[in-house]
Design an enzyme around this catalytic site. Sequence first.
Site, PDB file in Angstrom:
ATOM      1  CB  THR A  45      -0.940   0.038   1.241  1.00  0.00           C
ATOM      2  OG1 THR A  45      -1.605  -1.192   1.341  1.00  0.00           O
ATOM      3  CG2 THR A  45      -1.958   1.145   1.173  1.00  0.00           C
TER       4      THR A  45
ATOM      5  CD  GLU B 109      -6.707  -4.817  -1.488  1.00  0.00           C
ATOM      6  OE1 GLU B 109      -6.337  -4.706  -0.319  1.00  0.00           O
ATOM      7  OE2 GLU B 109      -6.027  -4.423  -2.464  1.00  0.00           O
TER       8      GLU B 109
ATOM      9  CB  SER C  69     -10.014  -1.702   3.584  1.00  0.00           C
ATOM     10  OG  SER C  69      -8.825  -0.943   3.647  1.00  0.00           O
TER      11      SER C  69
ATOM     12  N   GLY D  95       0.195  -0.200   5.638  1.00  0.00           N
ATOM     13  CA  GLY D  95       0.576  -1.082   6.750  1.00  0.00           C
ATOM     14  C   GLY D  95      -0.443  -2.098   7.187  1.00  0.00           C
ATOM     15  N   GLY D  96      -1.340  -2.548   6.292  1.00  0.00           N
ATOM     16  CA  GLY D  96      -2.334  -3.550   6.683  1.00  0.00           C
ATOM     17  C   GLY D  96      -3.125  -3.049   7.872  1.00  0.00           C
TER      18      GLY D  96
HETATM   19  N1  GLU Z   1      -5.168  -4.654   2.061  1.00  0.00           N
HETATM   20  C1  GLU Z   1      -4.971  -3.838   3.236  1.00  0.00           C
HETATM   21  C2  GLU Z   1      -6.218  -3.109   3.632  1.00  0.00           C
HETATM   22  O1  GLU Z   1      -6.997  -2.745   2.809  1.00  0.00           O
HETATM   23  C3  GLU Z   1      -3.888  -2.847   3.030  1.00  0.00           C
HETATM   24  C4  GLU Z   1      -2.604  -3.560   2.767  1.00  0.00           C
HETATM   25  C5  GLU Z   1      -1.449  -2.957   3.468  1.00  0.00           C
HETATM   26  O2  GLU Z   1      -1.423  -1.772   3.758  1.00  0.00           O
HETATM   27  O3  GLU Z   1      -0.509  -3.708   3.709  1.00  0.00           O
HETATM   28  O4  GLU Z   1      -6.429  -2.901   4.783  1.00  0.00           O
END
Ligand code: GLU
Length: 593
Positions: free
Chosen positions: A404, A443, A470, A491-492
């Site tokens: 991201t 995703e 998300s 950062g997930g």
């Molecule tokens: N897929 C994650 C989300 O939508 C973001 C991925 C990431 O920032 O590593 O929360």
Amino acid sequence: MRILPVLAVASLSTTLIAAPAAASTTTLGPTAYGYGGAVATVDPTATAVGLDVLRRGGNAVDAAIATAATLGVTEPFSAGIGGGGFFVYYDAKHRRVSTIDGREAGPATMTSTYFIDPADGLPYDFPEARVSGLSAGVPGTVATWETAANSWGTQSLAKLLKPAAAVADRGFAVDAIFRQQVADNAAAFGQFDATSAIYLPGGQPPAVGSTQRNPDLADTYRLIARTGADGFYRGGVAADIVRTVQHPPVSTHPIGTWAYPIRPGALTLQDLARYEAPRRAPTRSDFRGLSIYGMSTPSSGGTAVAEALNILEQSGLSAADRTKVLHYYLEASALSFADRGRYVGAYTPKPVLEKLASDRWARQRACQISPSAALTKPVPPGDINAQGCTPASVGGPTEQGQATTNLTVADKWGNVVEYTFTIEQIGGNAMVVPGRGFLLNNELTDFNFTNTQAPAADPNLPGPGKRPRSSMSPTIVLKDGKPFLALGSPGGSTIITTVLQVLVNRLILGQSLPDAMAAPRASQRNSAGIQAEPAFHTTYGPALTALGHTFGPDAAELGAATAVEFTGHGGFVASAEPVRRGGGTAGVVHPNR
Ligand code: GLU
């Protein structure tokens, strides 16, 4: 830190490669002060493109689109037209915050058992699910850009894609992070000729300092420029996406070995043709007289940040006792993550979302926090139907979660864009669409593969056409109805805690924005141990451990945030990371320091 000589900004079209550093006197670094407009991203070329658009009279939306398209070239493993994201916009003229939901959507045929292996009834291992056609949702990025340009921009999408296409054609210099991201993905990338042709020259990750070009992506941008989003969601590009998903183009001469079967997915031409990036109402909550706007579902970012800030507000903390502030930050975050896991998914009813972001709910949750003893984690979610200090609801703990990218743009008229977009894991599902130059997202692995909340229902199981939950948390803070601060991060699931922690540092601890960004981070996502950066663990670990907090394994770094603060009279502080992800790049149109 990646530094771009300012000269390269002035004459971008000719100096993308090896800008003549000797001729420059000023550099773009992680912090910039000034007026006339501001841009902060992780990447110097993208920031330079955004500043160039602002300088030539474009507004924040124009600059955000051109910047994002450039990030799609220079940060291809984090974000791009093969993925999706969330665009939050403050319109100064109408004093209104709007958002665009450009989240990827699953196929119409997707069911709750989508990630269960029919052969053994067990969920797929994560790498098997990720590097597959199954994981790719309909990309939302091109629809987001078109919606933003048509709704609020002043320049055509075609014009705004030009600088990025030029970067893709001419190339940019590979840095250590880019090389490392390829090296980390070499086994997956090596299974697909279209991916290894671009990113594994001679079978190896590209050398630091070498020139990375992507003419196929430049052509795809030009095709979108000619035909609009329709040219992406219908016709040749759509057909190529669907073919890649349904028949993953696995090489007959792979580079390296991949331990899992590479499974096909189910996206169809109809799924792509039907895709929309709708405008949605933002989340809104108040904190000490400020209005906090964020992204609503299918992101959990807006409600989770709102709930945690509301809980913190209940505790009436002052900057004087930093340990106490950090203690409450960690507790509020854990409680908010428990509720997120239990209640928030793409289809959460509005009244539930409003309740989670309300002061009343915050009082019900804040009363569980003790000033002197940390709660045992994981904490259960609260019962949304209960009154008073909430008895726990049934249901399990929440999950953990990295890729991201994020950008912040503000213009001289007071418009602001906060935009987080992604292809999920670094490198997405590892498949470059042959001939089109972009990686597909993975995703759909943001869905829970099995019920994490049993015996209660899990709001984030897959379903027909559904968008996965998300954590992306693009956030705009208004003071007296005018922009005060905008920020976001990758950062997930740590996105939520990074955004929250920068807000805590700035709004409660009273740090300057650059200090709030640079401060060491920790993330408590309702798991037994806090995930902390080593500097946080060393500095605050003893005092927090004495309060009963437990630390899990440290993380080398958390997040890669960008932010802009409005300092009054048209002034800005633009702020990117000084160190994380190699350091980001902030710039203003007219520097005054
Ligand atoms: N897929 C994650 C989300 O939508 C973001 C991925 C990431 O920032 O590593 O929360």
